[in-house]
Design a protein around this motif. Structure first.
Motif, mmCIF file in Angstrom:
data_model
loop_
_atom_site.group_PDB
_atom_site.id
_atom_site.type_symbol
_atom_site.label_atom_id
_atom_site.label_comp_id
_atom_site.label_asym_id
_atom_site.label_seq_id
_atom_site.Cartn_x
_atom_site.Cartn_y
_atom_site.Cartn_z
ATOM 1 N N THR A 157 43.245 37.685 42.787
ATOM 2 C CA THR A 157 42.376 36.667 43.373
ATOM 3 C C THR A 157 43.160 35.682 44.238
ATOM 4 O O THR A 157 42.616 35.132 45.188
ATOM 5 C CB THR A 157 41.604 35.924 42.257
ATOM 6 O OG1 THR A 157 40.833 36.882 41.540
ATOM 7 C CG2 THR A 157 40.684 34.864 42.815
ATOM 8 N N THR A 158 44.442 35.473 43.922
ATOM 9 C CA THR A 158 45.226 34.544 44.744
ATOM 10 C C THR A 158 45.429 35.080 46.157
ATOM 11 O O THR A 158 45.675 34.315 47.082
ATOM 12 C CB THR A 158 46.606 34.245 44.125
ATOM 13 O OG1 THR A 158 47.393 35.430 44.094
ATOM 14 C CG2 THR A 158 46.478 33.645 42.739
ATOM 15 N N LEU A 159 45.326 36.400 46.320
ATOM 16 C CA LEU A 159 45.523 37.011 47.626
ATOM 17 C C LEU A 159 44.220 37.258 48.366
ATOM 18 O O LEU A 159 44.213 37.436 49.579
ATOM 19 C CB LEU A 159 46.293 38.333 47.478
ATOM 20 C CG LEU A 159 47.664 38.202 46.839
ATOM 21 C CD1 LEU A 159 48.273 39.579 46.618
ATOM 22 C CD2 LEU A 159 48.574 37.339 47.689
ATOM 23 N N GLY A 160 43.136 37.307 47.660
ATOM 24 C CA GLY A 160 41.837 37.522 48.282
ATOM 25 C C GLY A 160 40.795 37.733 47.205
ATOM 26 O O GLY A 160 41.061 38.356 46.178
ATOM 27 N N ASP A 161 39.606 37.240 47.435
ATOM 28 C CA ASP A 161 38.552 37.307 46.439
ATOM 29 C C ASP A 161 37.704 38.556 46.664
ATOM 30 O O ASP A 161 37.236 38.803 47.768
ATOM 31 C CB ASP A 161 37.691 36.045 46.541
ATOM 32 C CG ASP A 161 36.796 35.866 45.335
ATOM 33 O OD1 ASP A 161 37.007 36.565 44.335
ATOM 34 O OD2 ASP A 161 35.887 35.023 45.406
ATOM 35 N N ASP A 162 37.537 39.344 45.636
ATOM 36 C CA ASP A 162 36.688 40.529 45.688
ATOM 37 C C ASP A 162 35.838 40.544 44.425
ATOM 38 O O ASP A 162 36.143 41.236 43.447
ATOM 39 C CB ASP A 162 37.556 41.791 45.800
ATOM 40 C CG ASP A 162 36.719 43.051 46.019
ATOM 41 O OD1 ASP A 162 35.468 42.981 45.911
ATOM 42 O OD2 ASP A 162 37.317 44.108 46.279
ATOM 43 N N ASP A 163 34.770 39.743 44.437
ATOM 44 C CA ASP A 163 33.929 39.577 43.257
ATOM 45 C C ASP A 163 33.295 40.885 42.792
ATOM 46 O O ASP A 163 33.201 41.128 41.595
ATOM 47 C CB ASP A 163 32.821 38.557 43.517
ATOM 48 C CG ASP A 163 33.331 37.128 43.490
ATOM 49 O OD1 ASP A 163 34.399 36.897 42.905
ATOM 50 O OD2 ASP A 163 32.648 36.251 44.044
ATOM 51 N N ARG A 164 32.873 41.727 43.730
ATOM 52 C CA ARG A 164 32.226 42.979 43.322
ATOM 53 C C ARG A 164 33.212 43.875 42.576
ATOM 54 O O ARG A 164 32.867 44.476 41.566
ATOM 55 C CB ARG A 164 31.651 43.707 44.529
ATOM 56 C CG ARG A 164 30.419 43.028 45.080
ATOM 57 C CD ARG A 164 29.711 43.821 46.107
ATOM 58 N NE ARG A 164 30.558 44.803 46.772
ATOM 59 C CZ ARG A 164 30.292 45.363 47.920
ATOM 60 N NH1 ARG A 164 29.194 45.044 48.554
ATOM 61 N NH2 ARG A 164 31.102 46.242 48.460
ATOM 62 N N ARG A 165 34.437 43.956 43.056
ATOM 63 C CA ARG A 165 35.472 44.751 42.386
ATOM 64 C C ARG A 165 35.733 44.185 40.991
ATOM 65 O O ARG A 165 35.801 44.922 40.014
ATOM 66 C CB ARG A 165 36.747 44.760 43.222
ATOM 67 C CG ARG A 165 37.903 45.488 42.569
ATOM 68 C CD ARG A 165 39.132 45.468 43.531
ATOM 69 N NE ARG A 165 40.308 45.888 42.835
ATOM 70 C CZ ARG A 165 41.161 45.088 42.186
ATOM 71 N NH1 ARG A 165 40.958 43.788 42.175
ATOM 72 N NH2 ARG A 165 42.214 45.557 41.572
ATOM 73 N N ILE A 169 35.237 46.059 37.325
ATOM 74 C CA ILE A 169 36.357 46.186 36.379
ATOM 75 C C ILE A 169 35.988 45.558 35.035
ATOM 76 O O ILE A 169 36.225 46.151 33.976
ATOM 77 C CB ILE A 169 37.635 45.563 36.961
ATOM 78 C CG1 ILE A 169 38.151 46.419 38.113
ATOM 79 C CG2 ILE A 169 38.714 45.390 35.888
ATOM 80 C CD1 ILE A 169 39.258 45.778 38.930
ATOM 81 N N LEU A 170 35.406 44.367 35.072
ATOM 82 C CA LEU A 170 35.016 43.710 33.820
ATOM 83 C C LEU A 170 33.946 44.506 33.079
ATOM 84 O O LEU A 170 33.994 44.615 31.844
ATOM 85 C CB LEU A 170 34.555 42.277 34.079
ATOM 86 C CG LEU A 170 35.627 41.301 34.576
ATOM 87 C CD1 LEU A 170 35.021 39.920 34.807
ATOM 88 C CD2 LEU A 170 36.815 41.235 33.642
ATOM 89 N N ASP A 171 32.990 45.075 33.810
ATOM 90 C CA ASP A 171 31.959 45.905 33.175
ATOM 91 C C ASP A 171 32.602 47.104 32.469
ATOM 92 O O ASP A 171 32.278 47.407 31.314
ATOM 93 C CB ASP A 171 30.947 46.410 34.208
ATOM 94 C CG ASP A 171 30.019 45.329 34.728
ATOM 95 O OD1 ASP A 171 29.910 44.254 34.094
ATOM 96 O OD2 ASP A 171 29.406 45.557 35.797
ATOM 97 N N GLN A 172 33.495 47.783 33.161
ATOM 98 C CA GLN A 172 34.130 48.968 32.592
ATOM 99 C C GLN A 172 35.009 48.608 31.400
ATOM 100 O O GLN A 172 35.007 49.304 30.380
ATOM 101 C CB GLN A 172 34.952 49.709 33.655
ATOM 102 C CG GLN A 172 35.569 51.001 33.149
ATOM 103 C CD GLN A 172 34.519 51.979 32.646
ATOM 104 O OE1 GLN A 172 33.543 52.262 33.335
ATOM 105 N NE2 GLN A 172 34.700 52.490 31.428
#
Length: 185
Positions: A157-165, A169-172
């Motif tokens: 997240t410090t390098l770029g925000d990718d909420d969908r990714r 990942i959290l779901d899996q």
């Protein structure tokens, strides 16, 4: 005054990084004279070590408060709480200190024991929230892998925000934890 200096130091660590945080900028941000800052913290190392302790304490308090507000959460809610915890500005300040401590022995001597204490507390809270039984072989390692995953997501997240990714990942990982811990989702 001391608290203002510590807060200013943490803010600057987040905004400018360790190298860009100077005692002069900290005293200006805190609204105190350079002499007053030197009275409390004669060197940058003294100031940053105190800020490390402050950051670690704040991280613990924030996690405890968030955990209490969840009540009896499902696995996915626990992961969301942990992910939010490690993407906070307090975590960003801690990250700056970790990186700086890698090549600064004095800073490492201050950061390492505090981080170990914070890590143990975070692990304990995670075990409680997940209702994990660490007497079962592999469960302790699974909890630690969860915390390592959260830190990895925070670094990304410090390098770029990718909420969908992040959400995928959290779901899996929640499904993996539920299956491994014998819980129903």
């Amino acid at each position: 005054m001391r608290a203002r200096l510590l807060e200013a130091c943490v803010e600057l660590l987040v905004e400018r990084g360790y190298a860009g945080t100077t005692t002069t900028l900290v005293s200006e941000r805190a609204g105190v004279s350079r002499g007053a800052q030197l009275h409390h913290f004669p060197t940058k190392a003294d100031l940053v070590v105190a800020a490390v302790e402050h950051v670690m304490t704040e991280r613990g308090i924030a996690l405890d408060e968030a955990a209490r507000s969840l009540g009896h959460p499902g696995t996915r809610a626990v992961l969301e709480l942990l992910a939010d915890h490690v993407t906070s500005s307090v975590f960003t300040a801690a990250l700056e200190l970790w990186v700086a401590a890698r090549t600064d022995a004095d800073l490492l001597a201050a950061v390492a024991p505090l981080e170990a204490k914070t890590g143990r507390e975070t692990h304990r809270v995670t075990v409680e929230l997940l209702g994990a039984d660490e007497s079962v072989p592999g469960v302790r390692e699974l909890v630690q892998a969860t915390l390592d995953l959260m830190r990895g997501l925070a670094l990304a997240t410090t390098l770029g925000d990718d909420d969908r990714r992040r959400e995928r990942i959290l779901d899996q990982w929640a499904a993996t934890l539920d299956q491994t811990l014998g819980r129903t989702a």
